[in-house]
Write a protein that holds these residues in place. Structure first.
Motif, mmCIF file in Angstrom:
data_model
loop_
_atom_site.group_PDB
_atom_site.id
_atom_site.type_symbol
_atom_site.label_atom_id
_atom_site.label_comp_id
_atom_site.label_asym_id
_atom_site.label_seq_id
_atom_site.Cartn_x
_atom_site.Cartn_y
_atom_site.Cartn_z
ATOM 1 N N LEU A 55 0.839 -1.211 0.000
ATOM 2 C CA LEU A 55 0.000 0.000 0.000
ATOM 3 C C LEU A 55 0.864 1.247 0.000
ATOM 4 O O LEU A 55 0.618 2.197 -0.739
ATOM 5 C CB LEU A 55 -0.934 0.008 1.224
ATOM 6 C CG LEU A 55 -2.030 -1.056 1.211
ATOM 7 C CD1 LEU A 55 -2.865 -0.956 2.479
ATOM 8 C CD2 LEU A 55 -2.933 -0.897 -0.009
ATOM 9 N N PHE A 56 1.905 1.229 0.832
ATOM 10 C CA PHE A 56 2.779 2.400 0.930
ATOM 11 C C PHE A 56 3.388 2.742 -0.435
ATOM 12 O O PHE A 56 3.462 3.907 -0.821
ATOM 13 C CB PHE A 56 3.891 2.154 1.954
ATOM 14 C CG PHE A 56 4.967 3.198 1.926
ATOM 15 C CD1 PHE A 56 4.703 4.494 2.361
ATOM 16 C CD2 PHE A 56 6.240 2.916 1.442
ATOM 17 C CE1 PHE A 56 5.677 5.468 2.315
ATOM 18 C CE2 PHE A 56 7.221 3.884 1.394
ATOM 19 C CZ PHE A 56 6.936 5.162 1.822
ATOM 20 N N LEU A 109 5.228 6.268 -4.521
ATOM 21 C CA LEU A 109 5.470 6.346 -5.969
ATOM 22 C C LEU A 109 6.761 7.094 -6.259
ATOM 23 O O LEU A 109 7.564 6.661 -7.102
ATOM 24 C CB LEU A 109 4.306 7.057 -6.674
ATOM 25 C CG LEU A 109 3.008 6.275 -6.860
ATOM 26 C CD1 LEU A 109 1.934 7.186 -7.444
ATOM 27 C CD2 LEU A 109 3.219 5.071 -7.756
ATOM 28 N N SER A 110 6.984 8.201 -5.549
ATOM 29 C CA SER A 110 8.211 8.944 -5.853
ATOM 30 C C SER A 110 9.432 8.184 -5.344
ATOM 31 O O SER A 110 10.504 8.260 -5.939
ATOM 32 C CB SER A 110 8.159 10.375 -5.316
ATOM 33 O OG SER A 110 7.662 10.404 -4.030
ATOM 34 N N ASP A 123 14.106 4.381 -10.233
ATOM 35 C CA ASP A 123 13.853 4.126 -11.649
ATOM 36 C C ASP A 123 14.473 5.192 -12.543
ATOM 37 O O ASP A 123 15.110 4.885 -13.552
ATOM 38 C CB ASP A 123 12.332 4.114 -11.853
ATOM 39 C CG ASP A 123 11.928 3.114 -12.911
ATOM 40 O OD1 ASP A 123 12.787 2.333 -13.335
ATOM 41 O OD2 ASP A 123 10.754 3.124 -13.315
ATOM 42 N N ASN A 124 14.271 6.452 -12.187
ATOM 43 C CA ASN A 124 14.745 7.569 -13.006
ATOM 44 C C ASN A 124 14.825 8.808 -12.123
ATOM 45 O O ASN A 124 13.887 9.595 -12.033
ATOM 46 C CB ASN A 124 13.777 7.796 -14.180
ATOM 47 C CG ASN A 124 14.311 8.809 -15.166
ATOM 48 O OD1 ASN A 124 15.260 9.533 -14.879
ATOM 49 N ND2 ASN A 124 13.694 8.864 -16.324
ATOM 50 N N VAL A 168 3.987 9.405 -1.821
ATOM 51 C CA VAL A 168 5.369 9.308 -1.358
ATOM 52 C C VAL A 168 6.002 8.022 -1.882
ATOM 53 O O VAL A 168 7.131 8.022 -2.394
ATOM 54 C CB VAL A 168 5.427 9.348 0.187
ATOM 55 C CG1 VAL A 168 6.845 9.105 0.673
ATOM 56 C CG2 VAL A 168 4.923 10.679 0.705
ATOM 57 N N LYS A 211 2.198 2.540 -3.178
ATOM 58 C CA LYS A 211 1.213 3.117 -4.112
ATOM 59 C C LYS A 211 0.796 4.521 -3.701
ATOM 60 O O LYS A 211 0.032 5.176 -4.409
ATOM 61 C CB LYS A 211 -0.014 2.208 -4.197
ATOM 62 C CG LYS A 211 0.312 0.934 -4.941
ATOM 63 C CD LYS A 211 -0.918 0.130 -5.222
ATOM 64 C CE LYS A 211 -0.568 -1.024 -6.135
ATOM 65 N NZ LYS A 211 -1.384 -2.192 -5.862
ATOM 66 N N THR A 212 1.273 4.971 -2.537
ATOM 67 C CA THR A 212 0.940 6.339 -2.137
ATOM 68 C C THR A 212 1.817 7.313 -2.924
ATOM 69 O O THR A 212 2.757 6.906 -3.602
ATOM 70 C CB THR A 212 1.204 6.564 -0.637
ATOM 71 O OG1 THR A 212 2.608 6.407 -0.412
ATOM 72 C CG2 THR A 212 0.444 5.575 0.214
ATOM 73 N N HIS A 267 7.771 -10.868 -10.770
ATOM 74 C CA HIS A 267 7.697 -9.571 -10.097
ATOM 75 C C HIS A 267 7.046 -8.516 -10.989
ATOM 76 O O HIS A 267 7.471 -7.375 -11.077
ATOM 77 C CB HIS A 267 9.097 -9.112 -9.659
ATOM 78 C CG HIS A 267 10.109 -9.115 -10.764
ATOM 79 N ND1 HIS A 267 10.522 -7.965 -11.378
ATOM 80 C CD2 HIS A 267 10.764 -10.120 -11.374
ATOM 81 C CE1 HIS A 267 11.389 -8.275 -12.303
ATOM 82 N NE2 HIS A 267 11.559 -9.572 -12.323
ATOM 83 N N SER A 268 5.994 -8.936 -11.696
ATOM 84 C CA SER A 268 5.367 -8.006 -12.642
ATOM 85 C C SER A 268 4.684 -6.845 -11.926
ATOM 86 O O SER A 268 4.660 -5.736 -12.434
ATOM 87 C CB SER A 268 4.370 -8.758 -13.503
ATOM 88 O OG SER A 268 3.483 -9.479 -12.676
ATOM 89 N N LYS A 269 4.108 -7.111 -10.762
ATOM 90 C CA LYS A 269 3.449 -6.041 -10.005
ATOM 91 C C LYS A 269 4.063 -5.966 -8.613
ATOM 92 O O LYS A 269 4.697 -6.913 -8.163
ATOM 93 C CB LYS A 269 1.952 -6.351 -9.880
ATOM 94 C CG LYS A 269 1.180 -6.118 -11.164
ATOM 95 C CD LYS A 269 -0.267 -5.767 -10.829
ATOM 96 C CE LYS A 269 -1.016 -5.212 -12.020
ATOM 97 N NZ LYS A 269 -1.400 -6.231 -12.999
ATOM 98 N N ARG A 300 9.742 4.941 -5.535
ATOM 99 C CA ARG A 300 10.018 3.998 -6.616
ATOM 100 C C ARG A 300 10.653 4.707 -7.798
ATOM 101 O O ARG A 300 11.549 4.184 -8.456
ATOM 102 C CB ARG A 300 8.727 3.312 -7.057
ATOM 103 C CG ARG A 300 8.264 2.257 -6.080
ATOM 104 C CD ARG A 300 6.811 1.923 -6.278
ATOM 105 N NE ARG A 300 6.535 1.363 -7.588
ATOM 106 C CZ ARG A 300 5.319 1.318 -8.116
ATOM 107 N NH1 ARG A 300 4.287 1.808 -7.451
ATOM 108 N NH2 ARG A 300 5.138 0.785 -9.303
ATOM 109 N N ALA A 301 10.171 5.907 -8.082
ATOM 110 C CA ALA A 301 10.699 6.641 -9.232
ATOM 111 C C ALA A 301 12.160 7.028 -9.005
ATOM 112 O O ALA A 301 12.936 7.100 -9.957
ATOM 113 C CB ALA A 301 9.853 7.880 -9.488
#
Lengths: 305, 264
Positions: free
Chosen positions: A149-150, A157-158, A164-165, A155, A152-153, A230-232, A160-161
């Motif tokens: 859940l965390f 998402l950023s 990623d980039n 915070v 996907k929030t 690990h697709s999702k 993870r980003a």
């Protein structure tokens, strides 16, 4: 044999929390964080010393979580504010924590066998052989779902980003430095929490028990990803939990081989990780070769002629 | 909207490689201005962009955006007012995250990030509505990872992500240069459409002179860290590629054919 496997699954579930922490740093942040080797013991040290001094074991375990968070934040600050290379900041923190852990513990080994721990408490609540396994499974799955859940929030998402980039997420006004600090803090909080539970499960905390912990974490992540995929996000974290349990089972089976003894554990771990990393590549290459063969046959030898 | 004055930036100062990237550059943009920037490699176009975005701090000079002095403000802080599209289609998106998650990241540019979910039903409808503006069918693939998109699709998405939260300044850094001609045209048209619709204040660097003439209401030409030619709205309407080249040669004192090949 069955008791050994049962024990493997039991400890696998506890180590899965550590593996989830490694997943956060290694996969989500793309930061190979060696702090884990130190913070795992820090968790055990904080919890065991508090328990020995009469604290409630649940409070002690939560305190371990917090100590791990701090350790991870320091690594993050070394990297983002001090400009130290990720690998090196982790190594520096790992070495520093070794001394800090000794200071916390006061001696290299703190026995907990005579103490009331989370483990003894659970055993006294539910008188069943399954109580530890089920309780730990519930705790681990709760942590897994909260992590899902965390991530996907906004915070999350950023976070993870950042892995990623980084340049892109900075251009969308995220403070990537503090995101890394937060991510490493959370990662090591889980690692220390797991360390606290492992110490109580084993009945002692040893200053050397963190050696190679990062590799065990990586082994769990990689084995899990190979088996579960690990697709999702939800699938990737499930993979980590499954991977941690599988790792324990593999080690337990390996140790039953007459020739190997417990001192070979680290070597076995290293070999498992190497196999898990190399095998998928070999399989891919063979698949590509057989595809080529098939395609050539379809073309009816024209390509060969 | 944008006020740059006396910007000076030197790289490798005191070494044989010393390079004056920006030499006393002044640039002023009114709200709604769309300025295209041309110039050969090493003219200082990218440095100009990076000084505005905060990736670089100027040695001397000041940058005001929307009335606020941003000269020394950290990149991520001023990003709240700046939308950016990079040359590399890989640079503007997060490849392992889905289209809707990328949009959620962009959505937070002007807002504080919280523990609320980035993709909710209401937000998803909003993202879908925005994606429809691209006419690429991406609104039906919102759960797909951005890594699976083609370069053109990614660049269109980057453009949308940079603009849908109404930036004060939009920076386009050769954002069509890495695409094939038909995709480049698509992105150029989308840029025109979006900038006009939202009335964005835009600064676009390009190597394509025709594109520089087709888009925007003002044009500047840079060389050796200076703005050597500037055309306002009236002047730009009458410009052609030939006139621009002539202008360039006049200023450079007859640079010859090599300049033409560098610029076109």
């Amino acid at each position: 044999m069955l008791t050994a496997l049962f024990g493997a699954v039991e400890s696998g579930v506890i180590y899965a929390i550590m593996a989830l922490g490694v997943y956060l740093s290694f996969r989500v942040l793309d930061f190979p964080d060696l702090t884990v080797d130190g913070s795992f013991v820090t968790g055990g040290a904080v919890a065991s010393i508090m328990i020995v001094n009469g604290s409630d074991p649940f409070v002690a375990t939560m305190a371990a979580l917090f100590a791990g968070f701090l350790a991870g934040c320091v690594t993050g600050i070394l990297h983002t504010k001090g400009g130290i290379n990720p690998l090196l900041s982790g190594i520096l923190m790992m070495i520093a924590l070794y001394s800090i852990n000794l200071r916390i513990m006061g001696k290299p080994n703190v026995p907990l066998l005579a103490e009331e721990t989370v483990i003894t408490k659970i055993e006294s609540w539910f008188a069943s052989d399954w109580s530890i396994l089920l309780f730990m499974l519930v705790v681990t799955l709760i942590i897994k779902f909260v992590t899902d859940l965390f991530l996907k929030t906004e915070v999350g998402l950023s976070l993870r980003a950042v892995g990623d980039n980084e340049g892109m997420v900075r251009s969308f006004s995220a403070n990537t430095g503090w995101m890394k600090v937060l991510g490493l803090g959370l990662s090591n909080a889980l690692v220390a929490f797991s360390g606290a539970l492992v110490a109580q499960y084993n009945g002692f905390n040893d200053v050397g028990m963190g050696i190679g912990m990062i590799v065990i974490g990586l082994a769990s992540v990689i084995i899990g990803e190979a088996v579960v995929g690990h697709s999702k996000i939800a699938r990737a974290t499930l993979a980590v939990v499954v991977g941690a349990i599988l790792y324990r089972i593999i080690v337990t089976l390996a140790l039953r081989i007459e020739f190997l003894d417990t001192g070979d554990m680290k070597l076995i771990t290293a070999i498992i990780v190497i196999i898990a990393l190399v095998l998928p590549k070999i399989i891919d290459r063979q698949k590509a070769a057989s595809r080529k063969k098939k395609r050539l046959q379809q073309l009816g030898g024209k390509a060969n002629a | 909207m944008l006020e740059m004055s006396g910007i000076f930036k030197v790289f490798y100062e005191g070494t044989p490689d010393e390079k004056i990237a920006l030499n006393k550059v002044d640039l002023s943009m009114r709200p709604g201005d769309f300025v295209t920037v041309i110039g050969s490699n090493g003219a200082g176009k990218s440095t100009l962009m990076n000084v505005i975005s905060g990736k670089l701090t100027p040695d001397v000079g000041s940058v005001f955006i929307d009335g606020t002095n941003m000269t020394a403000l950290a990149e991520h802080k001023r990003a709240a007012k700046i939308g950016r599209v990079f040359q590399d289609p890989m640079a503007g998106t997060a490849p392992t995250m889905t289209i809707e998650e990328n949009l959620a990241l962009a959505y937070n540019r002007t807002k504080k990030r919280t523990l609320a979910f980035g993709v909710t039903k209401k937000r998803r409808d909003f993202y879908r509505e925005k994606l429809e503006m691209l006419h690429l069918g991406l609104e039906d693939r919102m759960g797909a990872k951005v890594g699976l998109l083609s370069g053109g699709e990614r660049q269109a998405l980057s453009l949308l992500m940079a603009t849908f939260t109404d930036p004060k300044i939009l920076l386009l850094d050769e954002h069509t240069a890495a695409l094939d001609p038909s995709r480049a045209e698509l992105i150029t048209n989308l840029t025109k459409e979006i900038v006009e619709k939202l009335g964005l204040t835009t600064l676009m660097v390009t190597h394509n002179m025709q594109q520089a003439l087709d888009l925007g209401n003002r044009l500047i030409m840079m060389d050796k860290g200076q703005i050597i030619f500037s055309a306002d709205e009236e002047e730009k309407k009458n410009l052609t590629v030939e006139k621009l080249l002539a202008e360039f040669q006049k200023i450079k004192g007859g640079g010859g054919l090599s300049d033409r090949s560098l610029l076109s």
